[in-house]
Design a protein around this motif. Sequence first.
Motif, PDB file in Angstrom:
ATOM      1  N   PRO A  38       0.829  -1.214   0.000  1.00 12.45           N
ATOM      2  CA  PRO A  38       0.000   0.000   0.000  1.00 12.45           C
ATOM      3  C   PRO A  38       0.861   1.261   0.000  1.00 12.45           C
ATOM      4  CG  PRO A  38      -0.733  -1.575   1.671  1.00 12.45           C
ATOM      5  CD  PRO A  38       0.583  -2.066   1.172  1.00 12.45           C
ATOM      6  N   THR A  39       0.563   2.174  -0.912  1.00 16.74           N
ATOM      7  CA  THR A  39       1.351   3.410  -1.017  1.00 16.74           C
ATOM      8  C   THR A  39       1.281   4.220   0.261  1.00 16.74           C
ATOM      9  OG1 THR A  39       0.995   3.483  -3.400  1.00 16.74           O
ATOM     10  CG2 THR A  39       1.652   5.533  -2.325  1.00 16.74           C
ATOM     11  N   LEU A  40       0.120   4.257   0.896  1.00 20.96           N
ATOM     12  CA  LEU A  40      -0.035   5.044   2.115  1.00 20.96           C
ATOM     13  C   LEU A  40       0.907   4.554   3.203  1.00 20.96           C
ATOM     14  CD1 LEU A  40      -1.587   7.314   3.525  1.00 20.96           C
ATOM     15  CD2 LEU A  40      -3.272   5.597   4.260  1.00 20.96           C
ATOM     16  N   ALA A  41       1.070   3.233   3.277  1.00 25.27           N
ATOM     17  CA  ALA A  41       1.913   2.660   4.329  1.00 25.27           C
ATOM     18  C   ALA A  41       3.384   2.662   3.965  1.00 25.27           C
ATOM     19  CB  ALA A  41       1.453   1.234   4.635  1.00 25.27           C
ATOM     20  N   PHE A  42       3.709   2.400   2.700  1.00 27.77           N
ATOM     21  CA  PHE A  42       5.098   2.154   2.333  1.00 27.77           C
ATOM     22  C   PHE A  42       5.667   3.129   1.301  1.00 27.77           C
ATOM     23  CE2 PHE A  42       3.406  -2.014   3.626  1.00 27.77           C
ATOM     24  CZ  PHE A  42       4.295  -2.312   4.652  1.00 27.77           C
ATOM     25  N   GLY A  43       4.833   4.035   0.791  1.00 27.85           N
ATOM     26  CA  GLY A  43       5.295   4.916  -0.277  1.00 27.85           C
ATOM     27  C   GLY A  43       6.497   5.754   0.106  1.00 27.85           C
ATOM     28  N   ARG A  44       6.473   6.361   1.281  1.00 28.31           N
ATOM     29  CA  ARG A  44       7.585   7.216   1.704  1.00 28.31           C
ATOM     30  C   ARG A  44       8.859   6.391   1.848  1.00 28.31           C
ATOM     31  NH1 ARG A  44       9.607   9.234   6.804  1.00 28.31           N
ATOM     32  NH2 ARG A  44       8.081   7.953   7.907  1.00 28.31           N
ATOM     33  N   TRP A  45       8.729   5.209   2.460  1.00 28.36           N
ATOM     34  CA  TRP A  45       9.912   4.356   2.609  1.00 28.36           C
ATOM     35  C   TRP A  45      10.446   3.919   1.248  1.00 28.36           C
ATOM     36  CZ3 TRP A  45      10.531  -0.653   0.863  1.00 28.36           C
ATOM     37  CH2 TRP A  45      11.774  -1.225   1.180  1.00 28.36           C
ATOM     38  N   ARG A  46       9.556   3.535   0.346  1.00 32.08           N
ATOM     39  CA  ARG A  46      10.013   3.034  -0.941  1.00 32.08           C
ATOM     40  C   ARG A  46      10.736   4.119  -1.735  1.00 32.08           C
ATOM     41  NH1 ARG A  46       9.028  -1.446  -3.945  1.00 32.08           N
ATOM     42  NH2 ARG A  46       9.316  -1.216  -6.191  1.00 32.08           N
ATOM     43  N   ARG A  47      10.217   5.338  -1.696  1.00 34.38           N
ATOM     44  CA  ARG A  47      10.885   6.433  -2.405  1.00 34.38           C
ATOM     45  C   ARG A  47      12.288   6.649  -1.847  1.00 34.38           C
ATOM     46  NH1 ARG A  47       5.612   8.457  -2.055  1.00 34.38           N
ATOM     47  NH2 ARG A  47       6.123   9.693  -0.185  1.00 34.38           N
ATOM     48  N   HIS A  48      12.412   6.576  -0.518  1.00 31.94           N
ATOM     49  CA  HIS A  48      13.737   6.716   0.086  1.00 31.94           C
ATOM     50  C   HIS A  48      14.644   5.553  -0.320  1.00 31.94           C
ATOM     51  CE1 HIS A  48      16.898   7.091   3.121  1.00 31.94           C
ATOM     52  NE2 HIS A  48      16.731   5.797   3.316  1.00 31.94           N
ATOM     53  N   ALA A  49      14.111   4.330  -0.246  1.00 34.19           N
ATOM     54  CA  ALA A  49      14.927   3.150  -0.523  1.00 34.19           C
ATOM     55  C   ALA A  49      15.473   3.161  -1.944  1.00 34.19           C
ATOM     56  CB  ALA A  49      14.105   1.886  -0.283  1.00 34.19           C
ATOM     57  N   LEU A  50      14.653   3.547  -2.897  1.00 32.27           N
ATOM     58  CA  LEU A  50      15.095   3.546  -4.284  1.00 32.27           C
ATOM     59  C   LEU A  50      16.207   4.562  -4.526  1.00 32.27           C
ATOM     60  CD1 LEU A  50      11.696   3.100  -6.154  1.00 32.27           C
ATOM     61  CD2 LEU A  50      13.476   1.389  -5.759  1.00 32.27           C
ATOM     62  N   ARG A  51      16.245   5.619  -3.707  1.00 29.89           N
ATOM     63  CA  ARG A  51      17.324   6.598  -3.823  1.00 29.89           C
ATOM     64  C   ARG A  51      18.586   6.138  -3.083  1.00 29.89           C
ATOM     65  NH1 ARG A  51      13.149  10.174  -2.371  1.00 29.89           N
ATOM     66  NH2 ARG A  51      14.094  10.338  -0.283  1.00 29.89           N
ATOM     67  N   ALA A  52      18.393   5.495  -1.920  1.00 25.18           N
ATOM     68  CA  ALA A  52      19.517   5.237  -1.022  1.00 25.18           C
ATOM     69  C   ALA A  52      20.156   3.865  -1.203  1.00 25.18           C
ATOM     70  CB  ALA A  52      19.042   5.379   0.428  1.00 25.18           C
ATOM     71  N   ILE A  53      19.464   2.979  -1.867  1.00 26.87           N
ATOM     72  CA  ILE A  53      19.911   1.591  -1.909  1.00 26.87           C
ATOM     73  C   ILE A  53      21.239   1.441  -2.639  1.00 26.87           C
ATOM     74  CG2 ILE A  53      18.888   0.820  -4.093  1.00 26.87           C
ATOM     75  CD1 ILE A  53      17.688  -1.520  -2.366  1.00 26.87           C
TER      76      ILE A  53
END
Length: 254
Positions: A38-53
């Motif tokens: 769910p974007t509401l639950a994980f969207g912020r984390w996923r955006r960060h992860a794709l940048r930081a990974i």
Amino acid sequence: MLRIHFTPADLVRVRIAAEPDPLWETVLSLFRLRRRGPTLAFGRWRRHALRAINRADLEILMPLVRPAYYPDFLTPAAAASGLPAGIEALRSTPVAQLRRDTERLVAAGGPVPSWLGLLAEGDQATVDRVAAAVRSHFDAVVAPFWADARALIEAERSRRARVLLDEGTEGLLRSFRPMMTWEAPTARTHPIEGSVAARRQERDAALRTHLPPHGDSATSTSRVNAQAAMDARGVLPQDRRLFLTKEACLFGSL
């Protein structure tokens, strides 16, 4: 289905995890990268992860963490005491366990990295390489959200504590439906579509196969039906505590 048999002494020792487990969160974050959630639950984390990974970390970890199976040595019980203890336990994994877990990984099917044979033999440089990738991935994509994970754990502890006070240990164990059912003296987990629990219950259903020679890559798709239920005493922490968490982990709701 996973069956966990409790003795009276086991029931006395049941505890609720006080902190999120850093290695479980790290492994589950790899699943979450594959499944958006769910974007509401994980969207912020996923955006960060794709940048930081770190792509180099993924090249090591993704071949180990697969939808059908991932090795138990990646989530040692010692990690309940914190990340340093967990990483050290991973680095000190007995060769027999490395061999067993990697054989199961091969049996689960899919591409096999050329260095898996070295890992199975306990080559310390290869084990350290895996441990370093786990640590680096945690630092990049899990640590920035650690406060969120701790808050979820605390909320879950409060909710489960009320159940324990009102209904006792057996009421606590019953409260984990539908993920787990309790019929004394046995707890049984039940597959939930898309959950890590459902995927890990397949881990003993594959044939043990031989690893490829060093430098080779192979794919094994051979599987057989086998007894998926097991007595989990062998995988409980040495102090016989059962750490119970359900929704209260940052990436576990898959």
